[in-house]
Design a protein around this motif. Structure first.
Motif, PDB file in Angstrom:
ATOM      1  N   GLN A   5      -2.043  -9.431  20.357  1.00  0.00           N
ATOM      2  CA  GLN A   5      -0.900  -9.341  21.266  1.00  0.00           C
ATOM      3  C   GLN A   5      -1.306  -8.672  22.565  1.00  0.00           C
ATOM      4  O   GLN A   5      -2.182  -7.814  22.587  1.00  0.00           O
ATOM      5  CB  GLN A   5       0.200  -8.519  20.615  1.00  0.00           C
TER       6      GLN A   5
ATOM      7  N   SER B 139      -0.377 -13.577  22.048  1.00  0.00           N
ATOM      8  CA  SER B 139       1.078 -13.685  22.045  1.00  0.00           C
ATOM      9  C   SER B 139       1.655 -12.481  22.777  1.00  0.00           C
ATOM     10  O   SER B 139       0.967 -11.510  23.055  1.00  0.00           O
ATOM     11  CB  SER B 139       1.599 -13.757  20.609  1.00  0.00           C
TER      12      SER B 139
ATOM     13  N   ASN C  81       4.869 -24.461  20.552  1.00  0.00           N
ATOM     14  CA  ASN C  81       4.344 -23.275  21.232  1.00  0.00           C
ATOM     15  C   ASN C  81       3.790 -23.585  22.622  1.00  0.00           C
ATOM     16  O   ASN C  81       3.067 -24.545  22.830  1.00  0.00           O
ATOM     17  CB  ASN C  81       3.278 -22.597  20.376  1.00  0.00           C
TER      18      ASN C  81
ATOM     19  N   ASP D  94       1.261 -22.215  25.164  1.00  0.00           N
ATOM     20  CA  ASP D  94       0.141 -21.303  25.074  1.00  0.00           C
ATOM     21  C   ASP D  94       0.112 -20.356  26.242  1.00  0.00           C
ATOM     22  O   ASP D  94       0.333 -20.748  27.378  1.00  0.00           O
ATOM     23  CB  ASP D  94      -1.158 -22.096  25.009  1.00  0.00           C
TER      24      ASP D  94
END
Lengths: 157, 194
Positions: free
Chosen positions: A50, A151, B32, B34
């Motif tokens: 993350q 992410s 998703n 990216d």
């Protein structure tokens, strides 16, 4: 008691299903617009790390992916649990990357080639050794624009 | 000839067809978008040049060992404090002797003549370092640059750097990047204690 009386002669009106196709089509169009085609099946298990300072990858056609992670359950018998590189639909070694990059570059339009980006999707528990080897291979293949796939992190460090 | 009414097509199966298509798209596509940290790798130089001399005070050395511990400027540092330390180093607002030198750069658009620090961040990791830690460090360093750029952009146009980026104000972005250029140099990793 009035509440549980037998149904009188009037039959309950049936619900109209005429608008059902419209609703489903609406959903269909939503999914068609908002999703992209799944390009390859994942043979490695990847949980990306993350981060907060992230940028979106805009043009999908300019991006080629290098996946690194431990093989999924089905492949563990053959390949073990050590992190492996997956290019397209097969496992590969670091030496294959140069070949992979040049074939990806061939497939692109001439004027798109300088903007080619390589996205590194690496499992967060991978050791840096393999990542460094990949980076060196990318430098040799002169694919210099890279993106560490991450992410979004919400909570503080 | 008597005009016969055209028979109506039965629309009852329309929903089934649509459902089938819907399910196909649900299975065959992914959602998703990216995203990630963008970086540019240095090109390979054919003939090995001599290393360019950079004064020690201009280099911010970050080392990560195989146990994911940080050594920043010869001090063990918690990753939480890395961003602030990097910011302090990059900007060198107090003009300290130990922090990087500044050079006068003339005629930066919008800003005029500015003192720009000669900072370089040197990052070196071990082959045994976890990728997660590496990304977190990269993220913190990027954040340090981004926050400084934000401060500058806020002071001048009361907009953040990201907002300027969104508005495609290329000249302004270029000027900011000239004052705070991102210089992260990555050395070849060492292999100590896998």
């Amino acid at each position: 008691m009035g509440k549980f009386q037998k149904k009188s002669g009037k039959a309950s009106p049936e619900m109209s299903t005429a608008s059902l196709p419209d609703i489903v089509f609406m959903l269909l169009f939503f999914f068609m617009v908002s999703t992209t085609m799944r390009d390859s099946t994942m043979m490695v298990k990847i949980t990306v790390p993350q981060a907060t300072e992230i940028k979106k990858l805009e043009k999908k056609s300019l991006v080629s992916y290098i996946n690194v992670g431990p093989p999924t359950k089905a492949f563990q018998k053959l390949y073990g649990t050590e992190p492996k590189i997956q290019l397209n639909d097969q496992f590969a070694s670091v030496d294959d990357i140069q070949q992979f990059i040049s074939s990806e570059r061939e497939a692109m339009k001439e004027n798109d080639r300088p903007q080619m980006t390589t996205s590194l999707k690496v499992d967060k528990d991978t050791k840096m050794g393999i990542v460094t080897d990949i980076k060196q291979a990318l430098r040799r293949a002169s694919a210099l624009k890279i993106n560490y796939s991450t992410s979004k992190r919400v909570e503080d460090l | 000839m008597a005009r016969r009414e055209a028979p109506e097509i039965n629309g009852g199966s329309m929903a089934d067809i649509a459902f089938m298509l819907l399910i196909f798209f649900l299975v065959a596509t992914t959602m998703n978008i990216d995203s990630g940290i963008m970086r540019k790798l240095p090109p390979i130089v054919e003939d090995q040049q001599d290393d360019i001399d950079i004064k020690e005070r201009n280099v911010f050395v970050v080392l990560i060992n195989s146990n994911d511990q940080l050594l920043v400027e010869n001090e063990i540092l918690n990753i939480k404090n890395l961003k602030d330390k990097a910011k302090e180093f990059i900007a060198n607002k107090a003009n300290l002797e130990t922090l990087p030198e500044k050079k006068l750069v003339k005629d930066i658009p919008f800003f005029g003549d500015q003192m720009v620090s000669k900072q370089v961040i040197s990052l070196q990791n071990d082959r045994g370092t976890k990728y997660d830690t590496y990304i977190t460090v990269q993220n913190e360093l990027t954040k340090a640059y981004n926050e400084l750029r934000d401060e500058l952009a806020m002071g001048k146009w009361s907009k953040t750097y990201a907002q300027l980026e969104k508005a495609h104000e290329k000249d302004k972005l270029k000027a900011i990047r000239k004052i705070y250029p991102m210089r992260i140099s990555e050395a070849e990793p060492k292999n100590i204690g896998e």
